[in-house]
Design an enzyme around this catalytic site. Structure first.
Site, PDB file in Angstrom:
ATOM      1  N   GLY A   1      -2.098 -13.691 -65.962  1.00 18.04           N
ATOM      2  CA  GLY A   1      -1.782 -13.841 -64.546  1.00 18.04           C
ATOM      3  C   GLY A   1      -3.006 -14.329 -63.784  1.00 18.04           C
ATOM      4  O   GLY A   1      -2.904 -15.170 -62.883  1.00 18.04           O
ATOM      5  N   THR A   2      -4.148 -13.812 -64.162  1.00 20.77           N
ATOM      6  CA  THR A   2      -5.405 -14.226 -63.525  1.00 20.77           C
ATOM      7  C   THR A   2      -5.624 -15.726 -63.677  1.00 20.77           C
ATOM      8  O   THR A   2      -5.952 -16.421 -62.712  1.00 20.77           O
ATOM      9  CB  THR A   2      -6.586 -13.458 -64.160  1.00 20.77           C
ATOM     10  OG1 THR A   2      -6.404 -12.060 -63.893  1.00 20.77           O
ATOM     11  CG2 THR A   2      -7.918 -13.924 -63.614  1.00 20.77           C
TER      12      THR A   2
ATOM     13  N   GLN B   1       3.737  -8.942 -60.477  1.00 21.06           N
ATOM     14  CA  GLN B   1       4.214  -7.565 -60.333  1.00 21.06           C
ATOM     15  C   GLN B   1       5.736  -7.517 -60.158  1.00 21.06           C
ATOM     16  O   GLN B   1       6.362  -6.512 -60.466  1.00 21.06           O
ATOM     17  CB  GLN B   1       3.517  -6.918 -59.123  1.00 21.06           C
ATOM     18  CG  GLN B   1       3.622  -5.421 -59.051  1.00 21.06           C
ATOM     19  CD  GLN B   1       3.052  -4.691 -60.249  1.00 21.06           C
ATOM     20  OE1 GLN B   1       3.686  -3.776 -60.754  1.00 21.06           O
ATOM     21  NE2 GLN B   1       1.893  -5.084 -60.734  1.00 21.06           N
TER      22      GLN B   1
ATOM     23  N   GLY C   1       3.042 -11.955 -69.170  1.00 19.22           N
ATOM     24  CA  GLY C   1       3.763 -11.149 -70.155  1.00 19.22           C
ATOM     25  C   GLY C   1       3.482  -9.666 -70.032  1.00 19.22           C
ATOM     26  O   GLY C   1       4.358  -8.834 -70.286  1.00 19.22           O
TER      27      GLY C   1
ATOM     28  N   CYS D   1      -7.210  -2.300 -61.804  1.00 14.93           N
ATOM     29  CA  CYS D   1      -8.415  -3.126 -61.818  1.00 14.93           C
ATOM     30  C   CYS D   1      -9.517  -2.477 -61.001  1.00 14.93           C
ATOM     31  O   CYS D   1     -10.684  -2.565 -61.342  1.00 14.93           O
ATOM     32  CB  CYS D   1      -8.126  -4.500 -61.222  1.00 14.93           C
ATOM     33  SG  CYS D   1      -6.512  -5.122 -61.637  1.00 14.93           S
TER      34      CYS D   1
HETATM   35  C1  LIG Z   1      -1.526  -7.733 -63.158  1.00 12.59           C
HETATM   36  C2  LIG Z   1      -1.493  -8.687 -62.027  1.00 12.59           C
HETATM   37  C3  LIG Z   1      -2.250  -9.884 -62.056  1.00 12.59           C
HETATM   38  C4  LIG Z   1      -3.207 -10.225 -63.180  1.00 12.59           C
HETATM   39  O1  LIG Z   1      -2.588 -10.441 -64.378  1.00 12.59           O
HETATM   40  P1  LIG Z   1      -3.452 -10.454 -65.757  1.00 12.59           P
HETATM   41  O2  LIG Z   1      -2.473 -10.947 -66.757  1.00 12.59           O
HETATM   42  O3  LIG Z   1      -3.923  -9.059 -65.955  1.00 12.59           O
HETATM   43  O4  LIG Z   1      -4.580 -11.388 -65.559  1.00 12.59           O
HETATM   44  C5  LIG Z   1      -2.155 -10.728 -60.972  1.00 12.59           C
HETATM   45  N1  LIG Z   1      -1.379 -10.431 -59.910  1.00 12.59           N
HETATM   46  C6  LIG Z   1      -0.645  -9.302 -59.846  1.00 12.59           C
HETATM   47  C7  LIG Z   1       0.204  -9.049 -58.657  1.00 12.59           C
HETATM   48  C8  LIG Z   1      -0.679  -8.399 -60.895  1.00 12.59           C
HETATM   49  O5  LIG Z   1       0.045  -7.273 -60.813  1.00 12.59           O
END
Ligand SMILES: *Cc1c(COP(=O)(O)O)cnc(C)c1O
Length: 370
Positions: free
Chosen positions: A71-72, A179, A200, A322
């Site tokens: 996600g990052t 999320q 994922g 985090c």
């Molecule tokens: C967990 C999350 C991310 C980051 O995802 P990663 O796969 O851990 O890098 C980004 N945005 C939201 C809203 C998240 O909950």
């Protein structure tokens, strides 16, 4: 001690059906999808099928879906890639003060490169106001990024309304849907967004794999340069088994999210009622939230509630996963107007597919004892 996992907002356990396709794919397809021989061709075909199924999950076209590592990474690629590709049109970006750090820190990096970023405030329930968004738009605005659901408080933002405003001003809008993915319909047409991230690890899928949707008409630069995979937007040999696992996680979510939401929200609502009856304050309870989230502020008590619960086998989170290892206060709760004492007494309980009624009763009991 039997442990209770109530931190699905930080990570979801991988679904057995996903795990099976991941291991089957890893075992069966050894070729690199870029190779011209039959091993490569077979791997390329599997990749194409997975991309088509993720695209249909999003109601997008296959060539608008790019696979990334997290996600990052999807958020960084969307923010930095779209901002840099549109630099000659302007230098202003709009986001909110309660985004995930992968959006906020990408914005800080862009500020160091001369971009101007507006961080929209939220009300005490964590919602962005349409008129604040409209008022922030300038002729220099080239991008907006507003998350679909917040990972700390579970609040869902009015993305369809915000994207309508963005579209009227011809501003591309990205949404971080990481999320929200397990519960919300990630239909890019009804959301009206130009870019969307999801991963994922929050969708009962594999870790280390994610997707970014980018509308075909939006200009975007890559962050990584190399062999030109993912239409040259994200070079690097594909995580084939991970991508196939992500596609399976999407298939399951599409089939089961409505029944999941119905069952899990019932458990959440019962737990919420019990916690309220023992004097806990439930945050953002009167606004649209994800069905599995519960942000509660405990009236009095221990300095570290997360630790106290963990010693009794209950896994919950303070703020976000985090930020909970670092001692910094949750930027989300600060934006809601919470003081330090309230922040210290606030925990996030997030339920999921494996949560049972018995477990929520144990949580209520132990929070009560604390
Ligand atoms: C967990 C999350 C991310 C980051 O995802 P990663 O796969 O851990 O890098 C980004 N945005 C939201 C809203 C998240 O909950």
């Amino acid at each position: 001690m039997k442990r209770v996992y109530a931190d699905y907002a930080a990570a979801t356990p991988i679904d057995d059906r996903v795990l099976k396709v991941v291991t089957d794919t890893a075992r069966q397809y050894s070729g690199n999808p870029s190779s011209l021989h039959s091993f490569g061709q077979e791997a390329a075909d599997v990749l194409t099928t997975a991309r088509e199924s993720v695209a249909s999950f999003l109601n997008a076209a296959s060539d608008e879906v790019y696979f990334t590592s997290s996600g990052t990474e999807s958020n960084n690629l969307a923010l930095i890639g779209i901002a840099k590709a549109n630099r000659e049109r302007g230098n202003h970006i709009i986001t909110t003060s309660i985004e995930h750090p992968s959006v906020l820190n990408a914005c800080r990096a862009l500020e160091r490169d001369g971009f101007i970023v507006t961080y929209l405030p939220v009300d005490h329930e964590g919602r962005v106001a349409l008129h604040d968004f409209t008022a922030a738009i300038t002729p220099q605005t080239i991008l907006a990024s507003i998350h679909l659901a917040n990972s700390e408080i579970g609040v869902i933002q009015p993305i369809a309304e915000l994207s309508e405003v963005a579209r009227a001003h011809a501003i591309p809008i990205h949404t971080d849907a990481c999320q929200a993915a397990a519960f919300a319909e990630l239909n890019i047409k009804s959301l009206g967004v130009d870019a969307l991230s999801f991963n994922g690890s929050k969708l009962y899928g594999p870790r280390g794999v994610a997707a970014l949707y980018v509308r075909e008409s939006v200009s975007i630069f890559p962050l990584l340069y190399g062999g030109g995979q993912e239409q040259s937007l994200r070079s690097g040999s594909e995580n084939l088994s991970g991508v196939v696992g992500l596609a399976e996680a999407c298939r399951i979510a599409a089939a089961e999210r409505v029944s999941d939401a119905r069952r899990i929200s019932r458990l959440r609502d019962q737990l919420q009622a019990t916690l309220q009856s023992i004097g806990c304050q439930v945050n953002c309870a009167s606004t649209t939230r994800l069905p599995n989230h519960l942000s509660v502020t405990i009236p009095t008590g221990k300095a570290n509630i997360v630790d106290a619960l963990n010693r009794r086998g209950i896994a919950v989170s303070s703020g976000s996963a985090c930020s909970s290892r670092s001692q910094t206060e949750s930027h989300v709760l600060v934006a809601l107007g919470f003081n330090s004492s309230q922040i210290n007494r606030t925990i996030r309980i997030s339920l999921g597919r494996q949560t049972t009624k018995k477990e929520t009763e144990v949580i209520a009991q132990l929070v009560g004892r604390i």
